[in-house]
Design a protein around this motif. Structure first.
Motif: not given
Length: 585
Positions: A187-195
């Motif tokens: 699930r952490p792969l889908s978080f919107g944090w990688y910006e």
């Protein structure tokens, strides 16, 4: 320096596992800015709220691990092809790396040669980062991982030539279970944090545990080159091995447990390989990390810091404790083995009839309450002539108390009341209660579990676990020798002040932060508002603390579209994400 602190079920939640040491770390490093990326474990934890955050916490972004996100994104033909390729590679790596009768962490892939293990590890990492790129580009990864396509990919991998025997035995219900567990773990792969304006703006990611928190750091390193520091007080892979027969996988088939063990083993290998530094909390955790493939040069043991101030008055005052009192302080659960302690105390009473046992207990949850009730009943049974009823503690030499009561208003008061502090656990990580007793200058008797011997260091007596007779003999030895108790207590306090204080922990992490940044700084180009490079925008001294590092230098040093020259240093509004909530300070 901007630190992205990654937590799982911990800080800043009130009921978080790692809330205390994370809060002490953040408050101690006032010269740095912290962004918190917190994974919650349950709705109850979210509803209980956060601890009060210090001003150096710039913003907090949260995401739930207890529920799957659904962004409504559907895959087209190209996205489905990418998913089939990446997840197929992941499944193939797991099926080829399933442990067959492994007995040690280093034997995660016992049937494969060293070259084959390296090949499968590379295959796993390519697949992992491919899924992360797919999630960022297309979304919809949780739905895809729960889909029939994922189950079919797992089935093909299990039936392919070269698959390990446990994988070949998997049936469709088993594959459905594995797919569901992999979806939860990924699930952490889908978080919107990688910006660029989120994890991309960090100078360093510090994961407060392995597992999901470290996975977030791995993805940030892959996308932005942000160096990763991982702290483990309890090795996540070891926890998985110990709990694989409990919880959702309690009744799972051996093939399910083997495939999940292969996944967690490969994830730990990738975390240890990519992390710039690993900071185990004790030698016990360090040995596990080494056996799981961690490079010894990356390992730096950092003990959790304890606040010595509440125990200073007791530790420095003359010893006025009751010399005939044994003390146990802690949270009640079966792993603390109070049953063995009570049986040992029965033996102590035969040798020293005046001795009393004070149990200062905190019961958490139904299991803890039930175990505490069982211990009360056992105490009444062991000393029937001194109890007024089956549960009464009138003149019973064993008393059950709580912190905040009239006899023990504080933890320090509890330790002040006992001549010898006892720890009887059969499972223990870092024994915080033992360090508290040492800070109070108390002699201790402990079982040889976890990091106990490392913490004690010769300043207390250590006996085998689940051995009431040995525990009783050690307690009697100290009860009969007040001079030895005093010597051990003084030595214990000196050791605790030298190794286990907040100041020592904060100083160690500050040095590690600077060392990591000096060896692996984040390479970002400074851009203007039009997105064009700004030559000479980052001065050489931009990463050094001092008056010369002004606002413009810090903005330019962060670089990237989200940190263009003239842009605000901090976002003024929450950054929305499909599976994320944020509170901006």
């Amino acid at each position: 320096m901007r630190i992205g602190l990654l937590t799982e079920g911990g800080y800043p939640y009130v009921s978080g596992d790692a809330s205390l040491w994370c809060d002490r770390l953040v408050r101690g490093l006032r010269q740095h800015e912290f962004d918190l990326y917190a994974l919650s474990r349950s709705e109850r934890q979210v509803n209980e709220g956060w601890v009060e955050l210090p001003p150096q916490v710039d913003r907090v972004r949260t995401a739930p691990l207890w529920t799957a996100g659904d962004d409504g994104a559907g895959y087209g033909r190209r996205a489905r092809r990418r998913f089939d390729e990446c997840f197929g590679e992941l499944a193939a790596a797991l099926c080829a790396g399933v442990p067959e009768g492994a007995r040690q962490p280093s034997e995660t892939f016992p049937h494969r040669s060293g070259e084959d293990r390296a090949l499968e590890a590379d295959r796993f990492s390519r697949a992992l980062y491919g899924l992360a790129e797919l999630a960022r580009d297309e979304g919809g990864l949780p739905d895809a991982l729960r889909s029939e396509r994922a189950v079919r990919a797992l089935e093909r991998a299990c039936r392919a030539p070269g698959a390990a025997r446990p994988a070949r035995e998997a049936r469709v219900p088993d594959l459905l279970t594995v797919a569901a567990r992999l979806e939860h773990a990924l699930r952490p792969l889908s978080f919107g944090w990688y910006e660029d304006d989120a994890l991309g703006s960090a100078d360093l990611c510090h994961a407060a545990s392995g597992g999901a928190a470290a996975l977030v750091g791995l993805v940030a390193r892959h996308f932005f080159g942000v160096p990763l520091l991982v702290t483990e007080y309890g090795v996540r892979l070891r926890t998985h091995y110990l709990t694989s027969g409990a919880g959702p996988t309690a009744t799972a088939a051996p093939c399910v447990r083997s495939l999940l063990a292969a996944f967690h083993g490969m994830l730990a290998t990738e975390v240890y390989r990519q992390a710039a530094c690993l900071t185990p909390g004790n030698a016990h955790a360090r040995r596990w990390q080494e056996r799981c493939g961690a490079d010894r040069d990356k390992l730096h043991t950092v003990y959790p810091g304890m606040d010595a101030a509440p125990f200073a008055e007791v530790g420095e005052a003359p010893d006025c404790a009751d010399p005939d009192t044994l003390l146990w302080v802690g949270r009640v659960d079966p792993a603390k083995d109070l049953v063995s302690l009570l049986h040992a105390f029965a033996e102590v009473r035969k040798e020293e009839p005046k001795t009393r046992l004070r149990i200062v207990a905190t019961a958490v949850g139904p299991e803890g309450e039930a175990y505490l009730g069982h211990c009360r009943m056992l105490a009444a049974q062991l000393f029937p002539d001194e109890a007024e009823g089956p549960y009464a503690m009138g003149d019973n030499p064993v008393s059950f108390e709580e912190i905040g009561g009239p006899e023990t208003p504080t933890v320090a008061d509890a330790y002040a009341a006992g001549g010898v502090t006892v720890l009887s656990s059969v499972v223990e990580g870092f024994p915080v209660g033992l360090v508290e007793a040492m800070l109070c200058g108390r002699a201790t008797v402990s079982t040889d579990v976890g990091a106990v011997v490392e913490v004690i260091g010769g300043t207390g007596l250590v006996v085998p676990p689940r051995n009431p007779r040995a525990l009783a003999e050690a307690c009697v030895t100290l009860l009969r020798d007040p001079e030895r108790r005093a010597r051990l207590g003084a030595a214990a306090r000196a050791r605790a002040l030298e190794l286990f204080t907040v100041e020592q922990s904060v100083k160690a992490f500050h040095g590690i932060y600077l060392e990591i940044i000096s060896r692996s700084p984040v390479d970002r180009a400074a851009l203007d508002r039009a997105g064009e490079p700004l030559p000479f925008a980052v001065p050489a001294e931009a990463r050094l603390p001092g008056r010369w590092t002004g606002r413009a230098s810090r903005i330019a040093a962060r670089g990237g579209p989200g940190w263009a020259a003239g842009a605000p240093v901090r976002p003024t509004a929450p950054v929305a994400g499909p599976t994320t909530t944020e509170g901006a300070r």
